[in-house]
Design a protein around this motif. Sequence first.
Motif, mmCIF file in Angstrom:
data_model
loop_
_atom_site.group_PDB
_atom_site.id
_atom_site.type_symbol
_atom_site.label_atom_id
_atom_site.label_comp_id
_atom_site.label_asym_id
_atom_site.label_seq_id
_atom_site.Cartn_x
_atom_site.Cartn_y
_atom_site.Cartn_z
ATOM 1 N N GLY A 211 36.902 -1.310 85.910
ATOM 2 C CA GLY A 211 37.847 -2.582 86.399
ATOM 3 C C GLY A 211 38.342 -2.518 87.859
ATOM 4 O O GLY A 211 37.875 -1.518 88.460
ATOM 5 N N VAL A 212 39.453 -3.254 88.064
ATOM 6 C CA VAL A 212 39.835 -3.107 89.621
ATOM 7 C C VAL A 212 41.189 -2.163 89.515
ATOM 8 O O VAL A 212 42.079 -2.476 89.061
ATOM 9 N N ALA A 213 40.962 -1.160 90.373
ATOM 10 C CA ALA A 213 42.371 -0.278 90.588
ATOM 11 C C ALA A 213 43.212 -0.776 91.457
ATOM 12 O O ALA A 213 42.582 -1.359 92.589
ATOM 13 N N HIS A 214 44.450 -0.606 91.634
ATOM 14 C CA HIS A 214 45.503 -0.710 92.450
ATOM 15 C C HIS A 214 46.087 0.462 92.655
ATOM 16 O O HIS A 214 45.886 1.363 92.189
ATOM 17 N N TYR A 215 46.670 0.593 94.034
ATOM 18 C CA TYR A 215 47.196 1.813 94.481
ATOM 19 C C TYR A 215 48.520 1.622 94.664
ATOM 20 O O TYR A 215 49.247 0.432 95.356
ATOM 21 N N HIS A 216 49.320 2.834 94.927
ATOM 22 C CA HIS A 216 50.636 3.095 95.216
ATOM 23 C C HIS A 216 50.594 4.205 96.348
ATOM 24 O O HIS A 216 49.727 5.283 96.489
ATOM 25 N N ASN A 217 51.606 3.983 97.273
ATOM 26 C CA ASN A 217 51.769 5.137 98.381
ATOM 27 C C ASN A 217 52.798 6.065 97.738
ATOM 28 O O ASN A 217 53.486 5.801 96.822
ATOM 29 N N VAL A 218 52.819 7.322 97.919
ATOM 30 C CA VAL A 218 53.794 8.267 97.499
ATOM 31 C C VAL A 218 54.506 8.826 98.647
ATOM 32 O O VAL A 218 54.033 9.081 99.861
ATOM 33 N N THR A 219 55.798 8.636 98.615
ATOM 34 C CA THR A 219 56.639 9.227 99.662
ATOM 35 C C THR A 219 57.635 10.259 99.118
ATOM 36 O O THR A 219 58.303 10.168 97.973
ATOM 37 N N ALA A 220 57.573 11.483 99.539
ATOM 38 C CA ALA A 220 58.351 12.441 99.225
ATOM 39 C C ALA A 220 58.581 13.265 100.569
ATOM 40 O O ALA A 220 57.868 13.533 101.269
ATOM 41 N N ASP A 221 60.206 13.637 100.654
ATOM 42 C CA ASP A 221 60.794 14.416 101.787
ATOM 43 C C ASP A 221 60.246 13.740 102.923
ATOM 44 O O ASP A 221 59.945 14.390 104.040
ATOM 45 N N GLY A 222 60.410 12.353 102.999
ATOM 46 C CA GLY A 222 60.159 11.586 104.406
ATOM 47 C C GLY A 222 58.941 11.470 104.919
ATOM 48 O O GLY A 222 58.579 10.904 105.770
ATOM 49 N N GLN A 223 57.764 11.848 104.043
ATOM 50 C CA GLN A 223 56.516 11.836 104.428
ATOM 51 C C GLN A 223 55.746 10.868 103.604
ATOM 52 O O GLN A 223 56.040 10.898 102.162
ATOM 53 N N VAL A 224 54.709 10.272 103.873
ATOM 54 C CA VAL A 224 54.084 9.232 102.998
ATOM 55 C C VAL A 224 52.535 9.640 103.072
ATOM 56 O O VAL A 224 51.849 9.991 104.036
ATOM 57 N N ASN A 225 52.088 9.474 101.771
ATOM 58 C CA ASN A 225 50.773 9.982 101.234
ATOM 59 C C ASN A 225 50.310 8.364 100.990
ATOM 60 O O ASN A 225 50.329 8.200 99.790
ATOM 61 N N GLU A 226 49.418 7.931 101.759
ATOM 62 C CA GLU A 226 48.884 6.593 101.410
ATOM 63 C C GLU A 226 47.962 6.615 100.331
ATOM 64 O O GLU A 226 47.109 7.215 100.316
ATOM 65 N N ASP A 227 48.115 5.629 99.616
ATOM 66 C CA ASP A 227 47.147 5.483 98.403
ATOM 67 C C ASP A 227 46.860 6.767 97.608
ATOM 68 O O ASP A 227 45.857 6.805 96.886
ATOM 69 N N ALA A 228 47.877 7.357 97.439
ATOM 70 C CA ALA A 228 47.643 8.714 96.607
ATOM 71 C C ALA A 228 47.757 8.502 94.989
ATOM 72 O O ALA A 228 47.454 9.355 94.390
ATOM 73 N N ALA A 229 48.107 7.428 94.720
ATOM 74 C CA ALA A 229 48.401 7.229 93.165
ATOM 75 C C ALA A 229 47.381 5.840 92.992
ATOM 76 O O ALA A 229 47.575 4.722 93.782
ATOM 77 N N TRP A 230 46.726 5.729 91.802
ATOM 78 C CA TRP A 230 45.953 4.390 91.281
ATOM 79 C C TRP A 230 46.434 4.168 89.735
ATOM 80 O O TRP A 230 46.755 4.952 89.003
ATOM 81 N N TYR A 231 45.969 2.990 89.550
ATOM 82 C CA TYR A 231 46.452 2.539 88.018
ATOM 83 C C TYR A 231 45.380 1.032 88.046
ATOM 84 O O TYR A 231 45.047 0.628 88.994
ATOM 85 N N TYR A 232 45.319 0.828 86.785
ATOM 86 C CA TYR A 232 44.281 -0.266 86.383
ATOM 87 C C TYR A 232 45.049 -1.260 85.527
ATOM 88 O O TYR A 232 45.577 -1.052 84.384
ATOM 89 N N PRO A 233 45.744 -2.205 86.328
ATOM 90 C CA PRO A 233 46.827 -3.089 85.651
ATOM 91 C C PRO A 233 46.129 -3.817 84.326
ATOM 92 O O PRO A 233 46.716 -4.296 83.511
ATOM 93 N N ASP A 234 44.979 -3.991 84.547
ATOM 94 C CA ASP A 234 44.154 -4.812 83.684
ATOM 95 C C ASP A 234 42.687 -4.220 83.321
ATOM 96 O O ASP A 234 41.781 -4.784 83.724
ATOM 97 N N PRO A 235 42.645 -3.015 82.613
ATOM 98 C CA PRO A 235 41.365 -2.157 82.596
ATOM 99 C C PRO A 235 40.370 -3.146 81.703
ATOM 100 O O PRO A 235 41.058 -3.747 81.016
ATOM 101 N N LYS A 236 38.917 -2.685 81.817
ATOM 102 C CA LYS A 236 37.934 -3.212 80.839
ATOM 103 C C LYS A 236 38.361 -2.631 79.792
ATOM 104 O O LYS A 236 38.860 -1.532 79.383
ATOM 105 N N GLU A 237 37.721 -3.103 78.430
ATOM 106 C CA GLU A 237 37.843 -2.552 77.241
ATOM 107 C C GLU A 237 37.313 -1.089 77.271
ATOM 108 O O GLU A 237 38.128 -0.517 76.252
ATOM 109 N N ALA A 238 36.623 -0.693 77.834
ATOM 110 C CA ALA A 238 35.892 0.535 77.620
ATOM 111 C C ALA A 238 36.950 1.517 78.248
ATOM 112 O O ALA A 238 37.032 2.686 77.944
ATOM 113 N N ALA A 239 37.959 1.184 79.032
ATOM 114 C CA ALA A 239 39.197 1.911 79.569
ATOM 115 C C ALA A 239 40.472 1.423 79.254
ATOM 116 O O ALA A 239 41.411 1.791 79.924
#
Length: 93
Positions: free
Chosen positions: A49-77
């Motif tokens: 399905g459709v993945a959405h992303y989060h930026n990760v911030t650690a020690d003042g640095q940002v890693n853009e789109d380094a985390a993802w999740y499926y808020p409404d995954p298809k049945e197979a997932a």
Amino acid sequence: MVQAVWNGKVIADSDDTIVVEGNHYFPRAAVDAALLSDSATTSFCPWKGVAHYHNVTADGQVNEDAAWYYPDPKEAAAAIAGRIAFWKGVAVG
């Protein structure tokens, strides 16, 4: 116990991950939400399905789109609903 670590910070820590296509999906409760911020990025997987992303911030640095999740995954997932995975230099193991 599996951890996700970036820039010296433990982002997630759990013994309850689900591995899909080589990626560990952590329960949201096992992820340090203070290190995440929403991203406008989305992507599409034909069977998950459709993945959405989060930026990760650690020690003042940002890693853009380094985390993802499926808020409404298809049945197979359905098993990864409510879970987050990492990439872009985040060490998982």
